[in-house]
Design an enzyme around this catalytic site. Sequence first.
Site, PDB file in Angstrom:
ATOM      1  N   CYS A 323      30.892  31.906  36.328  1.00 33.37           N
ATOM      2  CA  CYS A 323      29.633  31.184  36.498  1.00 33.37           C
ATOM      3  C   CYS A 323      29.369  30.231  35.329  1.00 33.37           C
ATOM      4  CB  CYS A 323      28.556  32.260  36.558  1.00 33.37           C
ATOM      5  SG  CYS A 323      26.934  31.623  36.467  1.00 33.37           S
ATOM      6  N   SER A 381      34.619  39.887  38.453  1.00 31.08           N
ATOM      7  CA  SER A 381      35.800  39.740  37.587  1.00 31.08           C
ATOM      8  C   SER A 381      36.541  41.065  37.389  1.00 31.08           C
ATOM      9  CB  SER A 381      35.408  39.239  36.202  1.00 31.08           C
ATOM     10  OG  SER A 381      34.361  38.342  36.267  1.00 31.08           O
TER      11      SER A 381
HETATM   12  P1  XMP Z   1      31.212  39.093  37.333  1.00 35.10           P
HETATM   13  O1  XMP Z   1      30.800  38.898  35.903  1.00 35.10           O
HETATM   14  O2  XMP Z   1      31.298  40.514  37.716  1.00 35.10           O
HETATM   15  O3  XMP Z   1      30.031  38.445  38.186  1.00 35.10           O
HETATM   16  O4  XMP Z   1      32.445  38.322  37.674  1.00 35.10           O
HETATM   17  C1  XMP Z   1      30.034  38.372  39.575  1.00 35.10           C
HETATM   18  C2  XMP Z   1      28.822  37.590  40.024  1.00 35.10           C
HETATM   19  O5  XMP Z   1      28.862  36.248  39.540  1.00 35.10           O
HETATM   20  C3  XMP Z   1      28.013  35.436  40.342  1.00 35.10           C
HETATM   21  N1  XMP Z   1      28.713  34.207  40.696  1.00 35.10           N
HETATM   22  C4  XMP Z   1      28.325  32.980  40.332  1.00 35.10           C
HETATM   23  N2  XMP Z   1      27.252  32.578  39.658  1.00 35.10           N
HETATM   24  N3  XMP Z   1      28.005  30.332  39.862  1.00 35.10           N
HETATM   25  C5  XMP Z   1      27.075  31.226  39.448  1.00 35.10           C
HETATM   26  O6  XMP Z   1      26.056  30.844  38.879  1.00 35.10           O
HETATM   27  C6  XMP Z   1      29.115  30.676  40.562  1.00 35.10           C
HETATM   28  O7  XMP Z   1      29.943  29.854  40.916  1.00 35.10           O
HETATM   29  C7  XMP Z   1      29.268  32.071  40.814  1.00 35.10           C
HETATM   30  N4  XMP Z   1      30.207  32.780  41.493  1.00 35.10           N
HETATM   31  C8  XMP Z   1      29.831  34.076  41.397  1.00 35.10           C
HETATM   32  C9  XMP Z   1      27.700  36.245  41.581  1.00 35.10           C
HETATM   33  O8  XMP Z   1      26.370  36.707  41.469  1.00 35.10           O
HETATM   34  C10 XMP Z   1      28.710  37.374  41.513  1.00 35.10           C
HETATM   35  O9  XMP Z   1      28.306  38.532  42.204  1.00 35.10           O
END
Ligand code: XMP
Length: 507
Positions: A323, A381
């Site tokens: 993100c 992630s």
């Molecule tokens: P982790 O840290 O576990 O987070 O990889 C997963 C969460 O990240 C969010 N997510 C995004 N947020 N732009 C954002 O602002 C993006 O492109 C994006 N892709 C994923 C989402 O809430 C996910 O569950």
Amino acid sequence: MDYHNAFMPTNKVLIDAVRGGTFDDFLLRPQYSVLERRDPTAIDLSCQFSEHITLKRPLVSANMDTVTRAPMAIVQAEEGGLGIIDRGFKAGDISPQVREVEKVKRTQHLIIRDPYAVAPSTPLSEAIEEMRRRRMGTLVVVDGNRRLKGLLTERDVRFVAQDQATVAERMTPIDKLVVGEGELSTDAAQQLMIERKVKKLPLVDRDGTLVGLITAKDIGRQERLPFATRDAHGRLRVGAAIGAKGDYLERAAELIRAGVDVIVIDIAHGHSVVMERAIAAFRSRFNDFELVAGNVGTPDGVGFLSERGVNGIKIGIGPGGGCTTRITTSFGVPQVEALVECRQAAEGPRHVPLIADGGIRRHGAIFEALIFGGDAVMLGSMFAGTEETPGDIVQKAVVLPDAQRTVKVPFKVLRGMASIQAIRDRLDVEDADTLDIEALGAEGTEVSVPARGSVRPIIQDILRHLCSSVSYSGANSLAEIKQMFRDDPFRYLIKLSASARRESYER
Ligand code: XMP
């Protein structure tokens, strides 16, 4: 109602202590342990994912198109958590997402309500093709009124000349089958199958109409996976994400028809007029169907969603690994501050479960997310690169600095759902210029992560560490430590200096 001010006085000291903080800013003070063993099969880790969905383990895989499709959702549910199928399919193309939901719902039924069926007059070649396409070893044979006529299994069609034969010629006819009448409990079905030495048990009603199929394999699975997240029919549970514009209502209708257990309206900024409209439209069309919405990161955001009757709320503005929202907009709330404040807002007359979404990069942070305010955690992630994630493995040359040579290492892609690459795929704009898409305002990035094996041992490792955290906390269960932390947070909370942070988390 001003949620921010309304809830401030009650726990102002705690809020002040966590302001500006996230997971790596804290340690938790160890307490006298009352547990003999740190065993995930013995320690209760159950939680509410949403008002009507309980999980035995508090883990949810993120609705990202490089994380959760059917294979990931199946393992998550088998291990006691939940997978949310992403909405990263092309706009207007609803069936691929629906198919992922169907795959999960069909994986593990105790009673398969609508088993794949053929007519007795179907040419054998067609039935074999159907088995191959559906990857099913058994077809139920029914007439035009859905009356059971027989069963056709892989064994019946092996080494048979298919040219002229029909299903009727090769099936095991009903008079040679063991058939159950009506709804049977697992125990009754199992007993009948053992007594009569059969692996498949079709169920019929009084007129002989097919009502379902029970297989020995599914009964075995139910017993081997005591923590699995199942619906009332013994099927694995699964969620699916939709947006708040475009085809979202049609998509929700199809997903619900396919048996999805919960819909997640997932947009970057859930405290918005767009979300308000989407929830109202969803509720007027689908009544009280289980609905989670997000993301928000403030008490006002939680109040806004909870007043609109959602059954769960995702918390996290910008902490996610893929993100870039905070970098590109300078908006967001550090995740621990967000969780503590949002938890207080969610403690109103309607206790709405919160899902701590994003920013978890080490196992210990999961425990923090849960005691600071999350009922469950959503992980992206942490599951990336595993076998169950969608996407191909690519071999990349990596330089080994010591050996001064390169080796090929397998990688998979993890990308934010708001990354240029994910937007490009969703919008079907293969030929568009990157610059055109950038104009849409990308808030995500794409990274390569080393490919690893199955996600199952990773989940099991997380659960063992979670149990160790419960043990250090002096509690017996996850629910108990959450209450103990709420009652006396400063018994646990240690805010770290920069050097203590280095000592704790830099390795
Ligand atoms: P982790 O840290 O576990 O987070 O990889 C997963 C969460 O990240 C969010 N997510 C995004 N947020 N732009 C954002 O602002 C993006 O492109 C994006 N892709 C994923 C989402 O809430 C996910 O569950």
